[in-house]
Design a protein around this motif. Structure first.
Motif, PDB file in Angstrom:
ATOM      1  N   SER A 320     -48.997  10.275  -3.636  1.00  0.00           N
ATOM      2  CA  SER A 320     -50.227   9.589  -3.291  1.00  0.00           C
ATOM      3  C   SER A 320     -51.174   9.653  -4.491  1.00  0.00           C
ATOM      4  N   LYS A 362     -51.988  -4.837  -4.966  1.00  0.00           N
ATOM      5  CA  LYS A 362     -51.241  -4.877  -3.703  1.00  0.00           C
ATOM      6  C   LYS A 362     -49.806  -5.358  -3.938  1.00  0.00           C
ATOM      7  N   GLU A 366     -46.475  -3.070  -3.303  1.00  0.00           N
ATOM      8  CA  GLU A 366     -45.481  -3.510  -2.323  1.00  0.00           C
ATOM      9  C   GLU A 366     -44.106  -3.702  -2.951  1.00  0.00           C
ATOM     10  N   GLY A 370     -44.429   0.576  -1.278  1.00  0.00           N
ATOM     11  CA  GLY A 370     -45.564   1.418  -0.943  1.00  0.00           C
ATOM     12  C   GLY A 370     -46.672   0.651  -0.258  1.00  0.00           C
ATOM     13  N   THR A 371     -47.783   1.336  -0.025  1.00  0.00           N
ATOM     14  CA  THR A 371     -48.946   0.732   0.615  1.00  0.00           C
ATOM     15  C   THR A 371     -50.200   1.127  -0.152  1.00  0.00           C
ATOM     16  N   ARG A 373     -54.442   1.514   0.580  1.00  0.00           N
ATOM     17  CA  ARG A 373     -55.494   1.531   1.589  1.00  0.00           C
ATOM     18  C   ARG A 373     -56.808   1.930   0.914  1.00  0.00           C
ATOM     19  N   VAL A 386     -53.125   4.875  -3.095  1.00  0.00           N
ATOM     20  CA  VAL A 386     -51.817   4.233  -3.223  1.00  0.00           C
ATOM     21  C   VAL A 386     -50.754   5.233  -2.795  1.00  0.00           C
ATOM     22  N   ASP A 387     -49.985   4.884  -1.773  1.00  0.00           N
ATOM     23  CA  ASP A 387     -48.880   5.733  -1.299  1.00  0.00           C
ATOM     24  C   ASP A 387     -47.563   5.140  -1.771  1.00  0.00           C
TER      25      ASP A 387
END
Length: 604
Positions: A320, A362, A366, A370-371, A373, A386-387
């Motif tokens: 993360s 983003k 992706e 990952g994602t 938020r 960022v995960d």
């Protein structure tokens, strides 16, 4: 459109609609309840069937249910009718004289105007092989006679709904594309007007005015570089949405990568990096990760005046990364639109930008599976997290590429080199005959002008198509050919077989996707547009090296094994001999050089 083919015999006619005859049929209550509501633009249905009574019955039934219906009594007539008048759905019999339903289907699909029309097959036979053949061709549905009126109406409604949904989806995609285009055009207009204004001033007067001509040129170049950056980001965003972005997974130590990026950042004094883990290694594309971190850090620094924190945390499934600032924040009402292309908050005031950075973030995240938020409080703080998974979903094993896990933590960008050969020094002693193949005459003229300034070009011929270049190659001898990749009559690669083996070929393109193919064809160089004068000169030097018959390294005057160069780590400056180098690991514009003592330094 779905195509339905039905084979009816007179004995089956009375079974299509129970207790109905011809056009004076009564609609069963169940069918009437499911009738489509009346619409000002009633859907059009075409029936193709050689049974006249069947056509009359179905026409009457569908007309009562608010469809516009036309009928054709053989395949040829049906094709003509479908071509002549727009159709929303086709019901087609399979067994017809002259041209059966399968042949009608294939002919419809070959016509670009009718390729998406839903087609529903109707037949009196239900052999599995026949059904498979129709569905393999791509028919939307299959009804077997005799059938209930409600079944026919339901099948037609389902296909119409799917078709309508598809059209709405396409319309929405076109609307989003047009909005993206308008955003690009709007943001390009300002730098373009700057460049045009200064070019007009330079044309109007050659005398020294209030603004120095060199300053004008510098500002023009700055405006054009701004346009170039915007176009590059837009192209990347479009390619990522189309899943056409090159993704090369390798082993990356995030702690080392982030520490180097912070150390190299021009505003590093405001950055605070915290590594909450001893080691955090995962499979990733280092170039795409750098895009993510650069955009997040630059946004945080732009929209805040205080320090920006960067934190790395190892997680159960990967890592993360958090970027936090104490700036203007994002208004609550605008937060749902944050990742839309060209969206900028209403509170950004005069801070420059064009609203593509977070879209790119983003997309890059992706690509890794990952994602991203965020949380934000206006005028207080904004945090992006960022995960990333340990392994990208499409790459269970690393496929090479950027290997930065061994990069030393105490390295930094070197201050210079002991040996710095002049890139402008030409190797060839004879002047070159050059051909430029590009479909844009402005690009050809620009390249010809730039080549003439080198003083190493004797003649320059131009071609706008592969055919023109092929004709020139038959009548002239070229030393160097500049070849655009995408041309009106084919690919620039098609020209290679018509050139003598000794010809030095330099490819040009707006994208890097053809670079591997170019070098597989032993191209001297691969230039990305727009082409700078320095980059063009270096490509020409490589061509001269190739033509001289010497090894490129020797011809270009590169360092010998006993030579050394200066590197600067955080602890010292030192000389490193070429022969001491153990390996070089590189990605993007950064490289890590390791030497025999197990030490290393990062170079840009």
């Amino acid at each position: 459109m779905p195509l339905y083919a039905v084979k009816l015999s007179p004995t089956l006619m009375n079974h299509i609609l129970p207790k109905t005859t011809g056009a004076n049929c009564a609609i069963p209550a169940s069918a009437a309840q499911s009738a489509m509501p009346l619409d000002a633009n009633r859907p059009r249905v075409l029936i193709i069937d050689d049974d006249l009574e069947f056509c009359k019955t179905v026409t009457s039934f569908l007309t009562r249910n608010h469809f516009q219906v036309s009928a054709a009594h053989d395949g040829f007539q049906g094709l003509e009718s479908a071509t002549r008048q727009p159709t929303d759905l086709i019901l087609c019999d399979l067994d017809m004289p002259g041209m059966d339903g399968f042949e009608v289907f294939e002919a419809l699909r070959k016509d670009s105007r009718l390729a998406d029309v839903p087609i529903l097959f109707l037949t009196g036979r239900a052999e599995p092989s026949q059904v498979r053949q129709g569905m393999n061709l791509g028919a939307d549905d299959y009804l077997t006679k005799p059938f209930e009126a409600g079944d026919l109406l339901k099948a037609v409604q389902v296909r119409m709904d799917r078709s309508r949904t598809g059209r709405v989806r396409v319309a929405q995609q076109i609307e989003r594309a047009m909005q993206l285009f308008m955003g690009i055009a709007h943001d390009l207009r300002d730098p373009l007007s700057v460049a045009l204004a200064y070019s007009d001033l330079l044309k109007q007067s050659t005398a020294q005015g209030p603004v120095d001509p060199q300053a004008m040129l510098d500002r023009m170049q700055k405006a054009m570089l701004q346009m170039q950056a915007m176009l590059s980001e837009t192209i990347f965003l479009a390619r990522s949405r189309m899943q056409r972005v090159h993704f090369e997974a390798g082993t990356v130590d995030l702690g080392h990568l982030l520490s180097h990026l912070v150390a190299e950042h021009p505003d590093k004094a405001r950055l605070r990096f915290t590594d909450a883990t001893e080691s955090c290694t995962l499979d990733a594309d280092a170039i795409r990760l750098r895009q993510v971190i650069d955009h997040l850090l630059n946004n945080a620094l732009k929209y805040s005046d205080g320090p920006v924190s960067l934190r790395l945390q190892k997680t159960t499934h990967g890592a993360s990364i958090e970027v936090r600032d104490t700036g203007i924040g994002i208004l609550k009402a605008e937060q749902p639109r944050l990742f839309e292309p060209f969206f900028r908050g209403s509170n950004v005031q005069d801070r420059s930008g064009h609203g593509l950075g977070l879209c790119i973030v983003k997309s890059c995240v992706e690509l890794h599976g990952g994602t991203v938020r965020f949380s934000s409080e206006p005028n207080q703080q904004t945090s992006f997290v960022v995960d990333l998974p340990s392994h990208p979903p499409l790459f269970a094993e690393p496929r090479g590429g950027a290997a930065v896990s061994q990069a030393p933590t105490n390295s930094s960008r070197p201050s210079g080199t002991e040996r710095d050969p002049s890139p402008g020094q030409m190797i060839a002693t004879t002047k070159l005959n050059v051909c430029i193949l590009d479909d844009d005459p402005l690009v050809r003229t620009m390249l010809a002008d730039m080549l003439q300034t080198t003083g190493d070009v004797q003649s320059t011929l131009e071609a706008g198509t592969v055919a023109e270049a092929r004709s020139l190659a038959r009548h002239h001898r070229f030393d160097v050919v500049f070849v655009d990749v995408n041309l009106p009559d084919g690919s620039g690669f098609e020209l290679l077989k018509h050139l003598p083996e000794r010809t030095a070929v330099i490819f040009m393109s707006n994208a890097d996707e053809h670079a591997v193919q170019a070098f597989d064809c032993e191209a001297v160089d691969y230039l990305l547009k727009p082409i700078s004068a320095d980059r063009l000169r270096k490509a020409l030097e490589r061509a001269c090296s190739r033509l001289s018959g010497r090894e490129a390294s020797e011809a270009a005057g590169l360092a010998r094994l006993d030579d050394s160069f200066v590197v600067k780590t955080m602890a010292e400056k030192r000389l490193v001999k070429i022969r001491e180098i153990r390996n070089i690991s590189a990605y993007g514009e950064y490289s890590w050089v390791y030497w025999e003592e197990g030490q290393g330094a990062m170079l840009r």
